[in-house]
Design an enzyme around this catalytic site. Structure first.
Site, short mmCIF file in Angstrom:
data_model
loop_
_atom_site.label_atom_id
_atom_site.label_comp_id
_atom_site.label_asym_id
_atom_site.label_seq_id
_atom_site.Cartn_x
_atom_site.Cartn_y
_atom_site.Cartn_z
N ARG A 74 0.83 -1.20 0.00
CA ARG A 74 0.00 0.00 0.00
C ARG A 74 0.87 1.26 0.00
O ARG A 74 0.55 2.25 -0.67
CB ARG A 74 -0.92 -0.01 1.22
N ASN A 103 -3.84 10.56 6.98
CA ASN A 103 -2.60 10.21 6.30
C ASN A 103 -2.58 8.75 5.85
O ASN A 103 -1.54 8.11 5.82
CB ASN A 103 -1.39 10.58 7.14
N HIS A 201 -5.37 -6.26 -2.81
CA HIS A 201 -6.34 -6.33 -1.70
C HIS A 201 -6.57 -7.77 -1.25
O HIS A 201 -7.45 -8.01 -0.42
CB HIS A 201 -7.64 -5.63 -2.09
#
Ligand code: HEM
Ligand SMILES: *[C@@H]1O[C@H](CO)[C@@H](O)[C@H](O)[C@H]1NC(C)=O
Ligand SMILES: *[C@@H]1O[C@H](CO)[C@@H](O)[C@H](O)[C@H]1NC(C)=O
Length: 331
Positions: A74, A103, A201
């Site tokens: 990610r 964030n 994912h």
């Protein structure tokens, strides 16, 4: 993530967003698809042990923390998409990508620091932070296979500044398929890349705030929306009592630590956690690829090709940028 808005307002937002992206990426050299000045083995002369240092440190950490492969993957995505794979995401400061609200609950930063420190000991000022992210991501994901899953082109340089863009340049988990397709296309990424990279994912979790609201409006499990599995919607509602709950759920339940094809089975079974996961069934080509990538060999081959393209987005090479000594700050 971006505040959810609806109707005309969100269309304006999205158009503005795409325009900004085109400008940003046109301004940088080497958008995906163009020769970017990257090559496999860039540090072969200047730091021959670079790749094995990255791998050794990464594998040692991942052995003790199975959440790291997802975090790194990610982080790499969040580095590359807004303004290119340039370690902009790592810069500290009030007006940086990192400071965008929220964030992005990014992780894996300590691992990047540890790898970078080891590289600085072996070859001071030689290996960029942007390359550390790209290499450590490959190594973290590869750990469970005991071999390296894809080759990483290196030679990225680190950018001197980072812009706080409030997440505007990242796809919103509420995007419908055509928008999703557009934000990838702007970066030279195809529908096949979108479907392959969404396979990331298969690892990790999402906070409940991003879980598809459609799961919550599903009327009485009566089967009104054929693209939502009713039993699963009930299950998710128990884990995430509301869409604003603090909780987290797995993006690929039961297999969130395995880099495998079960994400595609999850999506196929109408259990995509994010609207953007479910949306892969809303397009003929994408849906066909969701089927195709149930085959591990095909998924791994496609993922390798697509992450190589993602890793070339907006890179800085040659004399551009710098080799940061500390990934948190420009030199
Ligand atoms: C297609 C558009 C995408 C959207 C809308 C999206 C959105 C999201 C969201 C909302 C989360 C949960 C974040 C949180 O709760 O803090 C997430 C997690 C994650 N995303 Fe994506 N993502 C996309 C594509 C990608 C790509 C291309 C990659 C990497 C190649 C990726 C890798 C991950 C990983 C591994 C996680 C789990 C992180 C963890 O458990 O720490 N995503 N994504
Ligand atoms: C990485 O680990 C391997 C296996 O333990 C070892 O042979 C190699 O020397 C290490 N590489 C570096 C650069 O430390
Ligand atoms: C994100 O912001 C929080 C609160 O402002 C801070 O504690 C955390 O360290 C930040 N995380 C990153 C990755 O910058």
């Amino acid at each position: 993530m971006v505040t959810m808005s609806s109707g005309g307002e969100s269309k304006v937002l999205v158009l503005r967003l795409l325009l900004v992206q085109v400008l940003v990426l046109a301004a940088s050299n080497g958008a995906a698809g163009q020769p970017a000045g990257l090559r496999v083995g860039f540090y072969g002369q200047s730091c021959p042990d670079a790749e094995s240092i990255v791998r050794n440190v990464t594998w040692a950490r991942v052995a003790g923390d199975g959440t790291l492969p997802g975090k790194l993957l990610r982080l790499f995505f969040h580095d590359c998409f807004p303004q290119g794979c340039d370690a902009s995401v790592l810069l500290d400061g009030p007006d940086t990508e990192k400071a965008a609200p929220p964030n992005f609950s990014l992780g894996g930063l300590e691992l990047v620091d540890e790898v970078k420190a080891a590289l600085e000991r072996a070859c001071p000022g030689t290996v960029s932070c942007a390359d550390v992210i790209a290499l450590a991501t490959r190594d973290a994901v590869s750990f469970q296979f005991g071999r390296l899953l894809w080759e990483v082109e290196t030679g990225r340089r680190d950018i001197l500044s980072s812009r706080r863009d409030d997440g505007m340049n990242l796809p919103n988990p509420e995007f419908v398929f055509p928008l999703l397709k557009d934000v990838f296309a702007v970066r030279g990424l195809t529908v096949a890349d979108l479907v392959a990279l969404s396979g990331a994912h298969t690892l990790g979790v999402t906070s409940c705030q991003f879980v598809s609201p459609r799961l919550y409006t599903f009327p009485g499990n009566g089967g009104v929306d054929p693209l939502i599995d009713a039993g699963y919607a009930r299950q998710l509602k128990q884990q995430c009592p509301s869409t604003v709950a603090q909780g987290i759920v797995s993006l690929d339940p039961g297999s969130e630590f395995r880099f495998d094809t079960s994400y595609y089975a999850t999506v196929k079974a109408n259990r995509g956690a994010l609207l953007t996961d479910a949306a892969l069934l809303h397009d003929e080509e994408a849906a066909r690829l969701v089927d195709e990538f149930q085959d591990l060999g095909k998924f791994l081959a496609a993922f390798a090709a697509s992450i190589k393209k993602m890793g070339a987005i907006g890179v800085h090479t040659g004399d551009n940028g710098e080799i940061r000594r500390n990934c948190h700050f420009k030199n």
